[in-house]
Design a protein around this motif. Structure first.
Motif, short mmCIF file in Angstrom:
data_model
loop_
_atom_site.label_atom_id
_atom_site.label_comp_id
_atom_site.label_asym_id
_atom_site.label_seq_id
_atom_site.Cartn_x
_atom_site.Cartn_y
_atom_site.Cartn_z
N LEU A 1 -18.57 22.44 5.76
CA LEU A 1 -18.13 23.80 6.01
C LEU A 1 -18.31 24.10 7.49
N TRP A 2 -17.22 24.51 8.14
CA TRP A 2 -17.22 24.69 9.59
C TRP A 2 -16.89 26.13 9.98
N SER A 3 -17.38 26.55 11.13
CA SER A 3 -16.95 27.79 11.74
C SER A 3 -15.70 27.50 12.56
N THR A 4 -14.62 28.24 12.29
CA THR A 4 -13.37 27.97 13.02
C THR A 4 -13.44 28.52 14.45
N TRP B 1 -10.51 26.96 -1.59
CA TRP B 1 -11.27 28.20 -1.65
C TRP B 1 -10.69 29.10 -2.72
N LYS C 1 -12.29 32.59 8.88
CA LYS C 1 -13.47 32.38 9.72
C LYS C 1 -14.12 31.02 9.49
N TYR C 2 -13.84 30.42 8.34
CA TYR C 2 -14.45 29.13 8.02
C TYR C 2 -13.39 28.16 7.52
N VAL D 1 -21.68 24.35 9.63
CA VAL D 1 -22.65 25.34 9.15
C VAL D 1 -23.22 25.01 7.78
N HIS D 2 -22.56 24.13 7.05
CA HIS D 2 -23.10 23.74 5.75
C HIS D 2 -22.51 22.40 5.33
N SER E 1 -10.93 29.45 4.68
CA SER E 1 -11.38 30.58 3.88
C SER E 1 -10.34 31.69 3.99
N CYS F 1 -27.10 21.11 10.30
CA CYS F 1 -26.50 21.82 9.19
C CYS F 1 -27.50 21.88 8.05
#
Length: 496
Positions: free
Chosen positions: A449-452, A472, A436-437, A458-459, A432, A136
């Motif tokens: 911060l994740w990709s669903t 958010w 998507k996140y 991802v961060h 989000s 990440c």
């Protein structure tokens, strides 16, 4: 210096909060009458109990290192807390260390004719440093805004649904509204001081702000407090209404979608629907047999509530009995959430299970068992049929004290992703706006911060205190977070 029982109780209460034992803190606070004490929580620094105990150990060490004649004795090992409260062990260790010192002194005199000088050193404390997050990118400082002002833990934060105003609530008996729309300088803050009337005058309540929620158009902010009052605030910082019918701390406050009613849950075992315009209560529901912990609207007139009595009740304004009650959890139910369509109700509990309920049946639809410790909170994704993102599958996220976040396909009752980068209890998750996140916040001080879709991290950003809440903004380009050290920070995702 002397401790009163009220002061000691408050330090224990704060320690439980800071350690993540939120409901234990509430229960202890109730039994020890914290809400009736006159201690200003804003003056109590984080980790106060640990700090005082550690200083007591230093003093005890120094005390037993001085002989009756005032001479210094060498203590070869630092004291543990258990040692310090057991005089016989301290005396034994002191005797052993004195014997060792005499032997060493004799040997030294035999070889050099000189005496050693005893050096008294305090116990050394160490902190573990976390390894950099792998796979990440850590957030750079130019993407981050740290908001300073709160004088105690910041338990909650929430974005205004229409503008970049971030509200935060703290143990310093204030809520604050931070204006993040102006990027030219330091964000302004509006301080909402929670006061009570005493002797005909307004004085600070000195109680935690436990919950807050914006109405749908972002014109009003509702807050709930440990002082037993809910309040409605206007954007200029003035109180529109003070809602005072609970007998004890309020744990949850929620606006309905229409914005005409506010729903609260309290330690007095009741939930109340309030008329937002008049500030008067419409109906009080006394169906729980223990403190009510969370509430969530299903429609503009019906809602679900849960509590430490392990029960879930679905109630409707105007009816004097629950429309439906769900039983099956074997420990207190921490949070409940209706899906975006109001068809399925998710609940999470200290019994380590996540359950899905339907109004069409009396027993659960799914009993999801994968976490190994208490599940603190849950969130539905803003996706699925009937939402702005109908082509994305509906997902449910659960955050646990086992340091994991699990993403669930509720239709199949299956876990699709296990997010395992956190190392301490996870207190908050937030999707989000496009689904998507997902952001997660933990007491390991990290916001991830994740990709669903892929479940990949991802961060990542590491703050300065344990994270209680993440959220958010409506455009999906900023994440707010609140922490145990009194800080609030905002990540600007446009700069990543």
């Amino acid at each position: 210096m002397a401790f009163s029982s009220d002061e000691l109780n408050f330090l224990v209460y704060r320690y439980l909060q800071e350690s993540g034992f939120q409901h234990s803190a509430y229960t202890f606070g109730l039994e020890s009458h914290i809400s009736q004490s006159n201690i200003n929580g804003a003056l109590v620094p984080p980790a106060a109990l640990i700090s005082l105990i550690q200083k007591g150990l230093y003093y005890t060490e120094a005390e037993i290192c001085v002989g009756e004649d005032g001479s210094e004795l060498r203590l070869l090992e630092s004291l543990s807390l258990i040692d310090a409260v057991m005089p016989e062990i301290v005396a034994s260790r002191q005797s052993q260390n004195q014997q060792k010192q005499n032997v060493a002194k004799n040997e030294s005199q035999e070889t050099s004719g000189e005496e050693d000088t005893a050096i008294v050193t305090p116990a050394v404390t160490s902190t573990e440093t976390m390894e950099p997050c792998r796979n990440c990118i850590e957030t750079q400082s130019d993407t981050l805004t740290i908001l300073k002002g709160h004088e105690s833990e910041v338990f909650i934060c929430a974005w205004n649904p229409t503008t970049d105003l971030l509200a935060s609530g703290s143990g310093d008996s204030t809520a604050r509204i931070w204006d993040m729309a102006d990027s030219s300088g330091s964000p302004s803050q509006l301080i909402l001081r929670h006061c009570i009337k005493k002797g005909g005058t307004e004085v600070p309540s000195n109680k935690d702000v436990t919950s807050l929620d914006w109405n749908r158009d972002g014109t009003l902010l509702a807050t709930g407090s440990y002082d037993g009052y809910a309040r409605i605030w206007m954007l200029n910082g003035r109180v529109s209404s003070t809602l005072g019918h609970h007998k004890g701390p309020i744990f949850a406050v929620k606006w309905n979608k229409r914005g005409n009613y506010i729903l609260t849950a309290g330690v007095d075992k009741t939930t109340i629907i309030w008329d937002a315009a008049s500030g008067q209560y419409k109906q009080q529901f006394a169906f729980h047999t223990a403190p009510a912990l969370d509430v969530d609207w299903q429609t503009n007139n019906s809602f679900a509530s849960c509590g430490t009595d392990q029960c879930i009740h679905v109630c409707r304004l105007g009816l004097d009995r629950p429309v439906k009650s769900f039983y099956g959890h074997t420990n207190e139910v921490n949070a409940i959430k209706w899906d975006p369509q109001g068809n399925l109700l998710a609940s999470c509990s200290d019994d380590m299970t996540l359950k899905i309920w339907s109004m069409k049946q009396d027993t659960w639809v799914h009993n999801l068992q994968a976490h190994t410790k208490e599940i603190y909170t849950i969130k539905w994704s803003p996706t699925g049929p009937g939402t702005a993102n109908p082509n994305m599958n509906l997902i449910l996220a659960s955050a646990s004290f086992d340091s994991t976040v699990l993403l669930w396909d509720v239709e199949r009752g299956a876990c699709i992703h296990a997010l395992t980068k956190h190392t301490e209890p996870v207190f908050s998750v937030a999707f989000s706006p496009d689904g998507k996140y997902m952001a997660s916040g933990s007491f390991d001080k990290f916001v991830h911060l994740w990709s669903t879709q892929s479940g990949q991290l991802v961060h990542s950003y590491k703050g300065t205190g344990g994270i209680f809440e993440v959220c958010w903004n409506s455009r999906g380009d900023k994440i707010g977070a609140s922490a145990s050290d009194g800080s609030v920070f905002v990540l600007d995702l446009r700069e990543l």
